[in-house]
Scaffold this active site. Structure first.
Site, mmCIF file in Angstrom:
data_model
loop_
_atom_site.group_PDB
_atom_site.id
_atom_site.type_symbol
_atom_site.label_atom_id
_atom_site.label_comp_id
_atom_site.label_asym_id
_atom_site.label_seq_id
_atom_site.Cartn_x
_atom_site.Cartn_y
_atom_site.Cartn_z
ATOM 1 N N PRO A 108 0.103 -3.837 -10.817
ATOM 2 C CG PRO A 108 1.100 -3.860 -12.934
ATOM 3 C CD PRO A 108 0.081 -3.123 -12.110
ATOM 4 C CB SER B 82 5.715 1.383 14.116
ATOM 5 O OG SER B 82 4.606 2.011 14.721
ATOM 6 C CD GLU C 88 1.330 3.733 3.554
ATOM 7 O OE1 GLU C 88 1.621 2.525 3.640
ATOM 8 O OE2 GLU C 88 2.136 4.597 3.142
ATOM 9 N N GLY C 89 -2.419 4.622 6.419
ATOM 10 C CA GLY C 89 -2.433 4.012 7.738
ATOM 11 C C GLY C 89 -1.294 3.020 7.876
ATOM 12 C CE LYS D 121 2.947 4.395 8.074
ATOM 13 N NZ LYS D 121 2.526 3.215 7.305
ATOM 14 C CE LYS E 187 -0.954 0.101 4.960
ATOM 15 N NZ LYS E 187 -0.025 -1.031 5.239
#
Length: 202
Positions: A178, A36, A94-95, A32, A15
């Site tokens: 892809p 982590s 973005e998680g 973000k 992702k």
């Protein structure tokens, strides 16, 4: 305004690469909320390298490579949910990992997405197991009232899996990215352009 949250059905499915492709295609800045693990190239650094868009600094940078709730505890950091508000304007958020990854002991990413009410793009891998993982992710987001913009599949084509996930969930397919090898800014842009209609992200 281009403003989306990118989440996934699992960790390590690509992702961040999709986020970079979407940010590059739209020109939207990237954010973000929590990073982590700092030993390897961070997600923000990957997007900056591949997309060439402005990158907002992470609100929390945690050394321990673990779920945010645990990494914060190990690093002796208190995650204040009130500080996790998306910056204004165009934005790709973005998680971490999947939609149900804990941010704290009581709050999941999906809870934040519902609070923010920013349209969510669900990234789903195309390999075995994706139907179950994708439908569970979509149900979890729907049950919390998080708005879902569409599905982005990642990996080799698997038409039946992609079609049945969209049909059962009622969530539209945006396209499939892809595996891009070699992965450069140019090859990623070409792959996104060939497989997604930018009009669907207006």
């Amino acid at each position: 305004m281009t403003r989306f949250v990118v989440t996934g059905t699992d960790t390590g499915i690509g992702k961040t690469i999709f986020s970079a492709a979407l940010a590059q295609a739209t020109g939207a800045p990237y954010w973000k909320p929590i990073q982590s693990g700092l030993e390897e190239e961070t997600d923000s650094e990957v997007v900056a390298r591949l997309a060439g868009v402005p990158v907002h600094p992470e609100t929390y940078r945690l050394v321990t490579p673990a779920s945010p709730h645990l990494a914060a505890e190990i690093d002796s950091v208190n995650i204040d949910l009130e500080t996790l508000a998306p910056p204004p304007g165009d934005l790709i958020v973005e998680g971490a990992g999947g939609a149900l990854v804990p941010v704290t002991r009581t709050t999941l990413y999906a809870d934040l997405f519902a609070k923010w009410q920013v349209p969510v793009i669900v990234c789903a891998r195309t390999s075995l197991g994706t139907i179950n993982h994708s439908l569970l992710t979509i149900e979890a987001l729907k049950s919390r009232g998080a708005p879902i913009h569409g599905l982005a599949f990642l990996g080799d084509a698997m038409e039946d899996s992609e079609a049945i996930i969209a049909a059962i969930s009622g969530i539209r397919r945006l396209g499939r990215l892809p595996i891009v090898d070699p992965l450069t800014r140019e090859t990623l842009a070409a792959a996104f352009s060939a497989n997604f209609d930018i009009a669907n992200f207006a």
